[in-house]
Design a protein around this motif. Structure first.
Motif, PDB file in Angstrom:
ATOM      1  N   LEU A 288      -6.680  -7.723  11.214  1.00 27.17           N
ATOM      2  CA  LEU A 288      -5.634  -7.464  12.223  1.00 27.17           C
ATOM      3  C   LEU A 288      -4.250  -7.779  11.646  1.00 27.17           C
ATOM      4  CD1 LEU A 288      -7.035  -8.871  15.600  1.00 27.17           C
ATOM      5  CD2 LEU A 288      -6.202  -6.543  15.183  1.00 27.17           C
ATOM      6  N   SER A 289      -4.186  -8.879  10.894  1.00 23.15           N
ATOM      7  CA  SER A 289      -2.892  -9.287  10.334  1.00 23.15           C
ATOM      8  C   SER A 289      -2.390  -8.269   9.315  1.00 23.15           C
ATOM      9  CB  SER A 289      -2.995 -10.677   9.706  1.00 23.15           C
ATOM     10  OG  SER A 289      -3.341 -10.602   8.362  1.00 23.15           O
ATOM     11  N   MET A 290      -3.294  -7.687   8.536  1.00 24.23           N
ATOM     12  CA  MET A 290      -2.877  -6.673   7.550  1.00 24.23           C
ATOM     13  C   MET A 290      -2.270  -5.461   8.260  1.00 24.23           C
ATOM     14  SD  MET A 290      -3.331  -7.927   4.580  1.00 24.23           S
ATOM     15  CE  MET A 290      -3.428  -9.683   4.855  1.00 24.23           C
ATOM     16  N   CYS A 291      -2.868  -5.077   9.416  1.00 26.49           N
ATOM     17  CA  CYS A 291      -2.303  -3.967  10.205  1.00 26.49           C
ATOM     18  C   CYS A 291      -0.888  -4.326  10.658  1.00 26.49           C
ATOM     19  CB  CYS A 291      -3.174  -3.681  11.429  1.00 26.49           C
ATOM     20  SG  CYS A 291      -4.827  -3.084  11.019  1.00 26.49           S
ATOM     21  N   THR A 347      -3.688 -14.944  -9.861  1.00 26.95           N
ATOM     22  CA  THR A 347      -2.929 -14.273 -10.927  1.00 26.95           C
ATOM     23  C   THR A 347      -2.970 -12.765 -10.743  1.00 26.95           C
ATOM     24  OG1 THR A 347      -3.361 -16.011 -12.531  1.00 26.95           O
ATOM     25  CG2 THR A 347      -2.871 -13.843 -13.422  1.00 26.95           C
ATOM     26  N   VAL A 348      -4.173 -12.248 -10.473  1.00 32.42           N
ATOM     27  CA  VAL A 348      -4.392 -10.796 -10.441  1.00 32.42           C
ATOM     28  C   VAL A 348      -3.637 -10.144  -9.276  1.00 32.42           C
ATOM     29  CG1 VAL A 348      -6.142  -8.984 -10.266  1.00 32.42           C
ATOM     30  CG2 VAL A 348      -6.668 -11.108 -11.495  1.00 32.42           C
ATOM     31  N   PHE A 349      -3.779 -10.725  -8.075  1.00 32.50           N
ATOM     32  CA  PHE A 349      -3.199 -10.094  -6.889  1.00 32.50           C
ATOM     33  C   PHE A 349      -1.671  -9.990  -6.936  1.00 32.50           C
ATOM     34  CE2 PHE A 349      -7.358 -10.081  -5.291  1.00 32.50           C
ATOM     35  CZ  PHE A 349      -7.415  -9.434  -4.056  1.00 32.50           C
ATOM     36  N   PRO A 350      -0.920 -11.096  -7.211  1.00 39.25           N
ATOM     37  CA  PRO A 350       0.547 -10.968  -7.218  1.00 39.25           C
ATOM     38  C   PRO A 350       1.056  -9.953  -8.246  1.00 39.25           C
ATOM     39  CG  PRO A 350      -0.061 -13.272  -7.097  1.00 39.25           C
ATOM     40  CD  PRO A 350      -1.325 -12.505  -7.380  1.00 39.25           C
ATOM     41  N   LEU A 351       0.376  -9.846  -9.415  1.00 38.58           N
ATOM     42  CA  LEU A 351       0.811  -8.865 -10.423  1.00 38.58           C
ATOM     43  C   LEU A 351       0.679  -7.447  -9.876  1.00 38.58           C
ATOM     44  CD1 LEU A 351      -0.614 -10.215 -13.826  1.00 38.58           C
ATOM     45  CD2 LEU A 351       1.785 -10.051 -13.134  1.00 38.58           C
ATOM     46  N   LEU A 352      -0.501  -7.136  -9.289  1.00 37.24           N
ATOM     47  CA  LEU A 352      -0.720  -5.801  -8.709  1.00 37.24           C
ATOM     48  C   LEU A 352       0.248  -5.551  -7.553  1.00 37.24           C
ATOM     49  CD1 LEU A 352      -4.648  -5.720  -8.627  1.00 37.24           C
ATOM     50  CD2 LEU A 352      -3.150  -4.509 -10.220  1.00 37.24           C
ATOM     51  N   MET A 353       0.471  -6.604  -6.739  1.00 39.36           N
ATOM     52  CA  MET A 353       1.365  -6.465  -5.583  1.00 39.36           C
ATOM     53  C   MET A 353       2.804  -6.221  -6.017  1.00 39.36           C
ATOM     54  SD  MET A 353      -0.363  -9.482  -3.294  1.00 39.36           S
ATOM     55  CE  MET A 353       0.891  -9.534  -2.012  1.00 39.36           C
ATOM     56  N   GLY A 354       3.198  -6.866  -7.130  1.00 41.58           N
ATOM     57  CA  GLY A 354       4.552  -6.662  -7.652  1.00 41.58           C
ATOM     58  C   GLY A 354       4.793  -5.217  -8.053  1.00 41.58           C
ATOM     59  N   PHE A 355       3.820  -4.632  -8.772  1.00 44.73           N
ATOM     60  CA  PHE A 355       3.947  -3.225  -9.198  1.00 44.73           C
ATOM     61  C   PHE A 355       3.955  -2.289  -7.989  1.00 44.73           C
ATOM     62  CE2 PHE A 355       2.019  -4.966 -13.232  1.00 44.73           C
ATOM     63  CZ  PHE A 355       3.166  -4.781 -14.001  1.00 44.73           C
ATOM     64  N   MET A 356       3.079  -2.560  -7.022  1.00 45.33           N
ATOM     65  CA  MET A 356       2.984  -1.702  -5.831  1.00 45.33           C
ATOM     66  C   MET A 356       4.250  -1.792  -4.976  1.00 45.33           C
ATOM     67  SD  MET A 356       0.205   0.137  -5.539  1.00 45.33           S
ATOM     68  CE  MET A 356      -0.300   0.376  -3.835  1.00 45.33           C
ATOM     69  N   SER A 357       4.826  -3.010  -4.855  1.00 41.22           N
ATOM     70  CA  SER A 357       6.027  -3.143  -4.014  1.00 41.22           C
ATOM     71  C   SER A 357       7.256  -2.554  -4.703  1.00 41.22           C
ATOM     72  CB  SER A 357       6.270  -4.601  -3.610  1.00 41.22           C
ATOM     73  OG  SER A 357       6.363  -5.425  -4.740  1.00 41.22           O
ATOM     74  N   ASP A 358       7.283  -2.593  -6.040  1.00 38.90           N
ATOM     75  CA  ASP A 358       8.368  -1.905  -6.759  1.00 38.90           C
ATOM     76  C   ASP A 358       8.282  -0.400  -6.522  1.00 38.90           C
ATOM     77  OD1 ASP A 358       9.624  -4.115  -7.760  1.00 38.90           O
ATOM     78  OD2 ASP A 358       8.734  -4.007  -9.765  1.00 38.90           O
ATOM     79  N   ALA A 359       7.037   0.106  -6.417  1.00 38.47           N
ATOM     80  CA  ALA A 359       6.823   1.553  -6.278  1.00 38.47           C
ATOM     81  C   ALA A 359       7.071   2.042  -4.847  1.00 38.47           C
ATOM     82  CB  ALA A 359       5.402   1.914  -6.703  1.00 38.47           C
ATOM     83  N   MET A 360       6.637   1.253  -3.833  1.00 38.49           N
ATOM     84  CA  MET A 360       6.701   1.769  -2.455  1.00 38.49           C
ATOM     85  C   MET A 360       7.093   0.726  -1.408  1.00 38.49           C
ATOM     86  SD  MET A 360       2.590   2.352  -1.831  1.00 38.49           S
ATOM     87  CE  MET A 360       2.729   2.487  -0.063  1.00 38.49           C
ATOM     88  N   GLN A 362       7.393  -3.247   0.357  1.00 40.30           N
ATOM     89  CA  GLN A 362       6.429  -4.334   0.589  1.00 40.30           C
ATOM     90  C   GLN A 362       5.119  -3.839   1.210  1.00 40.30           C
ATOM     91  OE1 GLN A 362       6.915  -7.124  -0.846  1.00 40.30           O
ATOM     92  NE2 GLN A 362       8.974  -6.508  -1.447  1.00 40.30           N
ATOM     93  N   ALA A 363       5.118  -2.631   1.808  1.00 39.40           N
ATOM     94  CA  ALA A 363       3.867  -2.061   2.338  1.00 39.40           C
ATOM     95  C   ALA A 363       2.853  -1.904   1.205  1.00 39.40           C
ATOM     96  CB  ALA A 363       4.143  -0.715   3.001  1.00 39.40           C
ATOM     97  N   GLY A 364       3.351  -1.637  -0.010  1.00 42.88           N
ATOM     98  CA  GLY A 364       2.463  -1.496  -1.172  1.00 42.88           C
ATOM     99  C   GLY A 364       1.736  -2.795  -1.480  1.00 42.88           C
ATOM    100  N   ALA A 365       2.470  -3.919  -1.343  1.00 38.56           N
ATOM    101  CA  ALA A 365       1.861  -5.237  -1.571  1.00 38.56           C
ATOM    102  C   ALA A 365       0.784  -5.510  -0.526  1.00 38.56           C
ATOM    103  CB  ALA A 365       2.939  -6.317  -1.525  1.00 38.56           C
ATOM    104  N   VAL A 366       1.039  -5.087   0.719  1.00 38.86           N
ATOM    105  CA  VAL A 366       0.065  -5.299   1.811  1.00 38.86           C
ATOM    106  C   VAL A 366      -1.219  -4.510   1.534  1.00 38.86           C
ATOM    107  CG1 VAL A 366      -0.359  -5.070   4.297  1.00 38.86           C
ATOM    108  CG2 VAL A 366       1.904  -5.766   3.478  1.00 38.86           C
ATOM    109  N   ILE A 367      -1.090  -3.314   0.955  1.00 32.23           N
ATOM    110  CA  ILE A 367      -2.281  -2.500   0.630  1.00 32.23           C
ATOM    111  C   ILE A 367      -3.193  -3.262  -0.331  1.00 32.23           C
ATOM    112  CG2 ILE A 367      -3.063  -0.419  -0.617  1.00 32.23           C
ATOM    113  CD1 ILE A 367      -0.588   1.029   0.566  1.00 32.23           C
ATOM    114  N   VAL A 368      -2.592  -3.921  -1.341  1.00 30.88           N
ATOM    115  CA  VAL A 368      -3.388  -4.680  -2.315  1.00 30.88           C
ATOM    116  C   VAL A 368      -4.149  -5.810  -1.605  1.00 30.88           C
ATOM    117  CG1 VAL A 368      -3.322  -6.112  -4.407  1.00 30.88           C
ATOM    118  CG2 VAL A 368      -1.806  -4.129  -4.209  1.00 30.88           C
TER     119      VAL A 368
END
Length: 384
Positions: A288-291, A347-360, A362-368
């Motif tokens: 629910l929180s991710m939504c 380690t893994v999640f923040p790195l992926l979230m950083g790339f996704m949020s740069d691309a699209m 903060q919604a990108g970080a939430v997807i990860v």
């Protein structure tokens, strides 16, 4: 409880408070990003770096405890932590902060692996579970006051001695030093540990056992969501509501307040409720929180979403950890080392979230983070 044990509990609880210092990385990385004008993907290196060391140090710490004892291992972890807090007092350059966050991660990896066994040395099995739960509560206090200390330092509401938000490191440095001296002066008798410690090879072989592998991945997702929310929540408030960093820092505290409430109430619910039911409720709250974090554009929705993930994620670690340990009682040392190694998810999640949020954004970080929640849904069938 004997008088000696009662006296020993005080420095041990202070150590749990010091264990919570690691959670300053979320808010600190946001301030470093602002100070040094970094992108999201570069700024997220800081929290990633802190949790990288769990991959390297968790199993060797088990071997070290067998050699030098649990108390000395905890003392070593405190010394490394205190030194990591000293460095930012001399400046906030990129390299200095990298070294500081690395040492903070190494100190925390040593402490996470050795402090719980030291508590069991002092208490035996007397009130062990409730003491460890209370320790997590004390740890959470350090976690949620960190953003406030940074914010008050930055807005100069407290004397900041020219350190700005970095006064946070100064305050924690004093507490860490006091904790080290108290523990060093507390007599704790340890039994000689029988048998040899687990090796890397033996540990990794256990990942061939399905429940161990699935639990390892579960811990990675739990920590990834934890560090991810801690780091991303303020950015979401700044992006959607136009808040300043000092205003948005409250989001990290809100998350940890609800994690703390979750730790306290979870220990009660787990005694009176079916573990699997509680796990399902927790993961549904996180979904629910991710939504809310993905679609929310109002303060009420975003704050509710942050509170939900804080409460929902608070007991996932202990539930998953317990499933792995009870599945292989004869290999608990090895399994325990692997589960602590799973904190590498931070380690893994923040790195992926950083790339996704740069691309699209903060919604990108939430997807990860949502991918981590989906995995936890698949883990439900493993909860006994």
């Amino acid at each position: 409880m004997s008088q000696t044990k009662k006296i020993a509990i005080i420095p041990l609880m202070l150590c749990f408070f010091c264990m919570g210092f690691v959670d300053l990385v979320g808010i600190a990385s946001n301030y470093v990003k602002a100070d040094l004008n970094l992108s999201d993907s570069v700024a997220n290196i800081f929290p990633s770096l802190v949790f990288f060391w769990f991959l390297i140090f968790s199993v060797p710490t088990g071997m070290l405890m067998n050699k030098i004892g649990r108390k000395k291992t905890v003392l070593l972890s405190l010394i490394v932590t205190v030194f990591s807090l000293l460095i930012p007092l001399f400046g906030n350059g990129f390299t200095m902060m990298l070294v500081s966050f690395s040492l903070l991660g190494i100190g925390n990896a040593l402490m996470q692996t050795s402090l719980n066994p030291l508590v069991s040395t002092v208490l035996g099995n007397t009130n062990l579970a409730s003491t460890l739960t209370f320790g997590q509560f004390v740890k959470a206090i350090a976690s949620f006051i960190a953003p406030y200390l940074a914010m008050w330092g930055a807005t100069q509401a407290i004397p900041n001695f020219g350190l700005d938000w970095r006064v946070l490191f100064g305050i924690f440095f004093v507490v860490g030093t006091l904790s080290t001296l108290l523990l060093a002066g507390t007599p704790i008798e340890e039994e000689k540990i029988e048998g040899r410690p687990s090796t890397f090879v033996e540990c990794f072989k256990l990942l061939g056992t399905p429940i161990v592998l699935l639990s390892f991945l579960g811990i990675m997702c739990h920590v990834g969501i934890d560090v991810g929310t801690n780091t991303t929540a303020p950015k979401i408030l700044m992006e959607r509501l136009g808040m300043t960093l000092n205003e948005a820092a409250f989001a990290t505290s809100l998350y940890f307040i609800f994690r703390t409430i979750g730790c306290l109430t979870g220990s009660f619910f787990l005694r009176v409720m079916n573990n699997r039911t509680f796990f399902i409720i927790s993961v549904c709250m996180m979904a629910l929180s991710m939504c809310g974090l993905f679609f929310g554009t109002s303060k009420a929705v975003l704050y509710t979403a942050i509170a939900l993930v804080g409460y929902g994620n608070s007991n996932i670690f202990s539930l998953v950890f317990a499933q792995a340990l009870t599945a292989m009682p004869q290999k608990q040392n090895e399994v325990s080392g692997l589960m602590i190694m799973g904190l590498f998810g931070g380690t893994v999640f923040p790195l992926l979230m950083g790339f996704m949020s740069d691309a699209m954004g903060q919604a990108g970080a939430v997807i990860v983070m949502t991918l981590g929640v989906i995995y936890l849904f698949t883990y439900i069938k493993n909860v006994k």
